[in-house]
Write a protein that holds these residues in place. Structure first.
Motif, short mmCIF file in Angstrom:
data_model
loop_
_atom_site.label_atom_id
_atom_site.label_comp_id
_atom_site.label_asym_id
_atom_site.label_seq_id
_atom_site.Cartn_x
_atom_site.Cartn_y
_atom_site.Cartn_z
N UNK A 1 35.64 37.33 -96.78
CA UNK A 1 35.32 36.41 -97.88
C UNK A 1 33.81 36.25 -98.00
N UNK A 2 33.12 36.19 -96.85
CA UNK A 2 31.66 36.09 -96.85
C UNK A 2 31.02 37.29 -97.52
N UNK A 3 31.50 38.50 -97.20
CA UNK A 3 30.96 39.70 -97.84
C UNK A 3 31.28 39.72 -99.34
N UNK A 4 32.48 39.26 -99.69
CA UNK A 4 32.88 39.24 -101.11
C UNK A 4 32.01 38.27 -101.90
N UNK A 5 31.61 37.16 -101.28
CA UNK A 5 30.72 36.21 -101.95
C UNK A 5 29.34 36.81 -102.16
N UNK A 6 28.96 37.72 -101.26
CA UNK A 6 27.65 38.36 -101.34
C UNK A 6 27.64 39.50 -102.36
N UNK A 7 28.76 40.21 -102.45
CA UNK A 7 28.86 41.38 -103.33
C UNK A 7 29.95 41.13 -104.36
N UNK A 8 29.57 40.91 -105.59
CA UNK A 8 30.54 40.53 -106.63
C UNK A 8 31.54 41.63 -106.94
N UNK A 9 31.17 42.89 -106.63
CA UNK A 9 32.04 44.03 -106.98
C UNK A 9 32.77 44.58 -105.76
N UNK A 10 32.97 43.75 -104.74
CA UNK A 10 33.71 44.17 -103.55
C UNK A 10 35.20 43.93 -103.76
N UNK A 11 36.01 44.98 -103.51
CA UNK A 11 37.46 44.89 -103.64
C UNK A 11 38.09 45.36 -102.32
N UNK A 12 39.09 44.64 -101.88
CA UNK A 12 39.76 44.94 -100.61
C UNK A 12 41.08 45.66 -100.89
N UNK A 13 41.34 46.71 -100.14
CA UNK A 13 42.57 47.48 -100.33
C UNK A 13 43.41 47.43 -99.06
N UNK A 14 44.73 47.39 -99.26
CA UNK A 14 45.72 47.35 -98.18
C UNK A 14 45.61 46.08 -97.34
N UNK A 15 45.28 44.99 -98.02
CA UNK A 15 45.23 43.69 -97.34
C UNK A 15 45.17 42.61 -98.41
#
Length: 334
Positions: free
Chosen positions: A132-146
């Protein structure tokens, strides 16, 4: 080595004009474009990618983190991401995490430091809070298989529980009741959910089996072979196997063959993933299809939309597995 100052001097223009030409700014005139292009060719000047990125705020790269790119499953994931990236004029940087929190963190931070325009992250080692911390830092981060509830809309996942439930129920509907499970010994959600799905299917059909019917190993062919050998050592009365993935199923097939057990005549086997190996073992493997290519394409398209500040259309991002029928399961009666 020539510099941007050398190009400006050769072309008879300012450094700012050279920068505009390099970054294809509409403010650069056609004559300036031609003069700068001639100068760069003459001097053998190649624009620095990092410098271009600083001006354009765009590196034309995307990053993808997987566990191990040498695994065909993750190779398929990366290939699908790269296909969509190239359609959008971008190249792909790859990091390997090996399901290790330390390795995953180092790889993600390297990709972020390389200023990738979008990130596709397959992480099993990091906590929800760290991701979540990385996602807040990078708006275009998408997580796969989770699936992380707080990042709903940015997580593309598969219902692993349902997949294993379907595999086990498929065997039950073919008359099997003595069904063993060859599971992964990795402490990750996929392994937990698949074992849980197997147990739930047994329970729903009023089948009670000892814990000894579940054996663990590394999620590869060697682990499947070892787990199968351990099951055989216990002299269990079993007619079928549900495997964590196709590689473990292939190992189980090898162990059965070495011990003179005919598949599927004496033992039926179901895998999970529907990777290439499922079509080339003997007999061809009945398995659960994991649509990783489709999921990776979806994740990449979402990430590219987010990078452009476009909000993707709301739609279900949890994919459903399906049974692929081949030759490794036989129906029994009595």
């Amino acid at each position: 080595m020539s510099t941007i100052k050398d190009v400006a001097r050769e072309a008879g223009v300012s450094i700012a004009t050279v920068s505009r030409v390099i970054n294809k700014s509409p403010k650069a005139s056609q004559s300036a474009f031609e003069a700068v292009s001639r100068a760069m060719t003459k001097l053998g000047y190649r624009p620095n990618a990092a410098a271009k990125a600083l001006v354009s705020q765009n590196t034309n790269t995307v990053g993808v983190l997987v566990s191990d790119v040498s695994d065909p499953f993750f190779g398929a994931l990366v290939k699908s991401v790269d296909r969509i990236a190239r359609k959008n004029g971008k190249h792909t940087l790859i990091g390997n995490g090996y399901h290790s929190a330390k390795e995953e963190k180092e790889s993600i931070e390297l990709l972020i430091n390389n200023r990738c325009d979008a990130l596709i992250i397959h992480s099993k080692g990091l906590t929800d809070e760290e991701l979540i911390g990385y996602a807040n830092e990078v708006k275009s981060l998408v997580i796969i298989n989770r699936h992380i509830e707080k990042l709903e809309g940015r997580c593309v996942s598969l219902d692993n529980y349902k997949g294993s439930f379907l595999a086990t129920e498929y065997l039950i509907r073919h008359g099997h009741r003595k069904i063993a499970c060859v599971s992964s010994n990795h402490d990750i959600e996929d392994a937990t959910e698949r074992t849980r799905g197997y147990l739930a299917a047994l329970k729903q059909h009023n089948i009670e089996l000892p814990k000894s019917y579940v054996e663990y190993g590394s999620p590869d062919s060697e682990g499947g072979e070892l787990a199968m050998s351990n099951l055989l050592t216990k002299s269990l009365d079993m007619t079928a196997i549900v495997a964590y993935n196709d590689n473990m199923a292939a190992g189980a097939l090898a162990a059965a063959n070495e011990n003179g057990i005919a598949v599927p005549e004496q033992l039926s086997v179901v895998g999970f993933d529907d990777g290439l190996i499922a079509r080339y073992v003997h007999p061809k493997l009945t398995t659960v299809r994991y649509p990783i290519e489709m999921m990776a394409e979806k994740a990449m398209n979402i990430a590219l939309d987010l990078a452009k500040d476009n909000q993707p259309e709301p739609e279900p991002l949890r994919f459903s597995p399906t049974i692929v029928r081949r030759d490794s399961v036989v129906k029994i009666t009595g």
